[in-house]
Scaffold this motif. Structure first.
Motif, PDB file in Angstrom:
ATOM      1  N   THR A  63       6.438  29.187  15.979  1.00 27.14           N
ATOM      2  CA  THR A  63       6.449  27.842  15.811  1.00 27.14           C
ATOM      3  C   THR A  63       6.740  27.437  14.134  1.00 27.14           C
ATOM      4  O   THR A  63       6.896  28.153  13.563  1.00 27.14           O
ATOM      5  CB  THR A  63       4.683  27.411  15.814  1.00 27.14           C
ATOM      6  N   GLN A 117       7.400  23.427  19.859  1.00 23.70           N
ATOM      7  CA  GLN A 117       6.815  23.990  18.696  1.00 23.70           C
ATOM      8  C   GLN A 117       7.855  23.769  17.484  1.00 23.70           C
ATOM      9  O   GLN A 117       7.623  24.111  16.565  1.00 23.70           O
ATOM     10  CB  GLN A 117       6.387  25.313  18.719  1.00 23.70           C
ATOM     11  N   ASP A 126       6.646  18.148  14.990  1.00 20.77           N
ATOM     12  CA  ASP A 126       4.945  17.464  15.502  1.00 20.77           C
ATOM     13  C   ASP A 126       5.275  16.344  16.126  1.00 20.77           C
ATOM     14  O   ASP A 126       4.293  15.424  16.120  1.00 20.77           O
ATOM     15  CB  ASP A 126       4.293  17.489  14.094  1.00 20.77           C
ATOM     16  N   ARG A 148       3.381  32.671  16.136  1.00 23.06           N
ATOM     17  CA  ARG A 148       2.092  32.237  16.828  1.00 23.06           C
ATOM     18  C   ARG A 148       1.407  32.974  17.474  1.00 23.06           C
ATOM     19  O   ARG A 148       0.072  32.851  17.876  1.00 23.06           O
ATOM     20  CB  ARG A 148       2.537  30.850  17.410  1.00 23.06           C
TER      21      ARG A 148
END
Length: 715
Positions: free
Chosen positions: A697, A662, A665, A686
């Motif tokens: 995250t 997390q 990306d 999250r």
């Protein structure tokens, strides 16, 4: 003695008396009970000791924790040093009892009152006072009784006899009245700024119940076949008295009317008369001379000389209306005050002078953890305002060993404490624990009321927002047959040789505390009412002198006083803030330098000399206890790194973990490639798992959310 069980009912309250059942070897005993509170009171008399020239009366009140179904704490698991309330109750029994014994009685007398059972409804103290009278009557000790005591409360507009603990707490008055067939003999009261007339009506209301208890005691003695003992005083040889009266009367009168003398000069002049006119001529006589034989007791001359001085001083007041210092009967001695006398390390100080009486009071502001825990039978669990009174020997120009506080010191401190409590700010707006210490630096009467005035000055100097300032005055009385003179602001000799010491404290609105003690067998309500009314102008005069020095509490506290910040948390979160074995709360203290106190209702008070430290601790606790929600965005600091992720402190004291997946990306090889300890990062909650752990995250955060989170963290 036959066993008798007798009940008395008045004003909806029952008192039950059991005699002839317990303590059969005591001179007299009674188990006096109301509700489930029961007190065993005994009276025992033994022969007098050689050389005693006073009444050796010993009064002990004892509390046993088994009375409330409790086991004492501590290593020994038994009762130890008596709590303050026990000492005050012993004094409460002693004060109305002592004046009712003949002045010539010299036998050892001991009164022991033991609370055997106690509920949370009925206070045992007034039961013990009445029980003492019954025990003395049974023991057939010479006694100008019967005597009884009741408590009077005020709830709404109604007076209540012997109110419960809850009614006392809810009401505006806690007054104890003790009386004999001759009238009121003792008053003890705390009040919420009640007008004088309300206090007078309460005393009158209480004395009506006292008279009912006196009649019940007479009925009980009739059932037991016991008559009231009135022994004749021993015959005294008047040779010495006549000699002292002939040689010293004129000189003593001259001293008592020499108004520009102070206490020490007057005492020295009287001592000189006694030495030159009495002792020296007697010592020059042959050893077999009747006068010298009559004065062989070393105390005989002093006691006879003192009795003559007392007679002449009282006659001067009743016949001429003149006091030994030249004041009018209603005149207050010169008053002066100072505040801030001590450095600001002492949070507040006030010096109060009235004549030769001087009291220095200091105020200390403490944290909730400084409250005094109470381990006795009474419902109160702690004290948040403490007043301590010290009376060193130098205050009266004497030398003696200095020990722990005696009954007198404890009693005077409690009276001053009671006078101030009604004007203290509520705990909700001013959570400090307060301690005032009054050091009597010079004493010539009315030091307890000097302590009240000094306390007010010290508290205002410390910046404590008291509701109103309090002052106090001590009233005296001289009663010769039908002649009665009330004295305002009595000094030492008037207290010592007079008939009454009536202390009245209050604000310009009304009375906050009363204490009246008598040396005669009772006083009418008319005289008591007059004394209370005459105390008001004296109190207001003294208050004006105080307000001329400091008219309101200082807006700022001492730099050395702790700063307190208070927040409220969910009581279920207390354990989390404290942590296992206190680990978490200790960590907060070590990190910030602030002290943290938590009460059972979730009130958290943080204290520190420097306000910023307290704010930091509050932020940590708020962060720990703030409820987070999924989707919340925060700007936090990376605190540690592990192979599978990084821990981020999103709020003070509250951490969550960002899993390596997390962090970005894209695929992250090592956590250290993305973040380092100390980095500021924006994260989103999250998930909050079933154990309350935060999973964070860095993905899916809108730029506006990130900007808002950074701005909030900066604040």
């Amino acid at each position: 003695m036959q066993e008798i069980d007798k009940s008395i009912s008045f004003d909806g309250r029952d008192i039950r008396l059991k005699v002839g059942l317990l303590a059969p070897q005591a001179g007299g005993s009674v188990l006096i009970q109301s509700g489930e509170t029961a007190v065993l009171v005994t009276a025992t008399r033994s022969g007098g000791r050689e050389g005693i020239d006073f009444l050796p009366l010993l009064v002990d009140y004892e509390e046993r924790l088994y009375a409330a179904g409790r086991i004492p704490g501590g290593f020994l698991r038994r009762e130890g040093r008596p709590p303050e309330k026990v000492t005050l109750t012993s004094r409460l029994i002693d004060r109305p009892l002592r004046p009712l014994f003949p002045s010539w009685l010299r036998d050892d007398i001991q009164i022991v009152a033991t609370t055997m059972s106690m509920d949370e409804q009925v206070p045992p103290d007034v039961l013990a006072v009445t029980g003492a009278s019954i025990a003395v009557l049974q023991a057939q000790i010479p006694f100008y009784g019967p005597m009884a005591a009741v408590r009077v409360g005020l709830v709404g507009d109604d007076f209540i006899i012997n109110p419960t603990f809850k009614e006392i707490e809810a009401g505006d008055l806690d007054l104890i009245v003790a009386g004999s067939p001759d009238g009121v003999i003792m008053v003890e009261a705390g009040a919420n700024q009640l007008p004088e007339q309300d206090i007078i009506e309460a005393i009158d209301f209480g004395y009506e119940a006292v008279r009912a208890l006196i009649e019940a005691q007479r009925d009980l003695m009739t059932q037991l076949g016991i008559e009231l003992v009135r022994e004749e005083p021993p015959v005294v040889d008047s040779t010495l008295e006549d000699f002292i009266r002939d040689r010293a009367t004129t000189q003593i009168k001259q001293v008592l009317t020499h108004f520009d003398q102070d206490k020490h000069e007057r005492d020295a002049a009287l001592d000189e008369i006694k030495e030159k006119e009495i002792i020296a001529p007697i010592e020059a006589l042959p050893e077999d001379d009747p006068l010298r034989v009559a004065s062989t007791n070393s105390k005989a001359i002093g006691n006879t000389f003192k009795a003559l001085t007392k007679e002449l001083m009282r006659r001067q007041i009743t016949e001429d209306g003149v006091r030994v210092d030249g004041r009018k009967l209603d005149e207050v001695r010169p008053v002066s005050c100072r505040v801030g006398l001590l450095p600001s390390r002492v949070h507040g100080s006030g010096l109060f002078n009235r004549g030769l009486t001087q009291v220095l009071s200091t105020a200390t502001l403490g944290t909730p953890g400084d409250a005094q825990d109470l381990d006795d039978l009474h419902p109160e669990e702690e004290k948040r305002y403490l007043h301590h009174y010290n009376f060193p020997p130098y205050s009266v120009g004497e030398t003696r060993p200095m020990r722990s506080p005696g009954r007198r010191e404890i009693g005077h401190g409690a009276l001053a404490e009671r006078a101030i409590i009604p004007v203290l700010p509520p705990k909700e707006t001013f959570p400090y624990v307060l301690r005032v210490v009054s050091e009597v630096l010079s004493s010539n009467g009315s030091t307890s009321m000097g302590s009240v005035c000094g306390s007010t000055l010290a508290l205002m100097d410390a910046g404590v927002p008291i509701i109103k300032p309090v002052s106090g005055a001590a009233m005296g009385l001289i009663k010769e047959k039908d002649e009665i003179r009330i004295l305002t602001d009595i000094q030492g000799i008037e207290d010592f040789l007079g008939d009454m010491d009536f202390k009245v404290a209050g604000t310009d609105t009304g009375i906050t505390a009363l204490q009246m003690d008598m040396k005669i067998t009772g006083l009418s309500m008319e005289t008591i009412a007059e004394a209370i009314q005459k105390a008001r102008p004296a109190r207001l005069h003294i208050l004006d002198k105080m307000l001329a020095v400091i008219d309101k509490p200082r807006p700022e506290m001492s730099n050395y006083a702790p700063r307190l910040l208070t927040i409220k948390i969910d009581p279920e979160q207390i354990g989390m803030v404290i942590g296992p074995g206190g680990k978490t709360i200790k960590g907060i203290t070590e990190q910030t330098g602030a002290k943290v106190d938590i009460e059972d209702d979730g009130t958290v008070t943080v204290s520190a000399i420097e306000g910023e430290k307290a704010k930091k601790a509050i932020q940590i606790i708020q962060g720990m206890t703030r409820k987070l929600h999924e989707g919340d965005v925060y700007s936090g600091r990376v605190t540690r790194i592990i192979p599978i992720g990084a821990f981020v402190e999103v709020l003070p004291g509250k951490e969550g973990m960002i899993h390596i997946s997390q962090l970005a990306d894209y695929r992250v090889g090592k956590v250290e490639d993305e973040v380092a300890v100390g980095d500021e990062v924006v994260v989103k909650v999250r998930e909050i798992d079933n154990k309350g752990r935060l999973n964070l995250t860095r993905l899916g955060i809108h730029p506006d959310e990130a900007a808002a989170a950074r701005a909030a963290a900066a604040v």
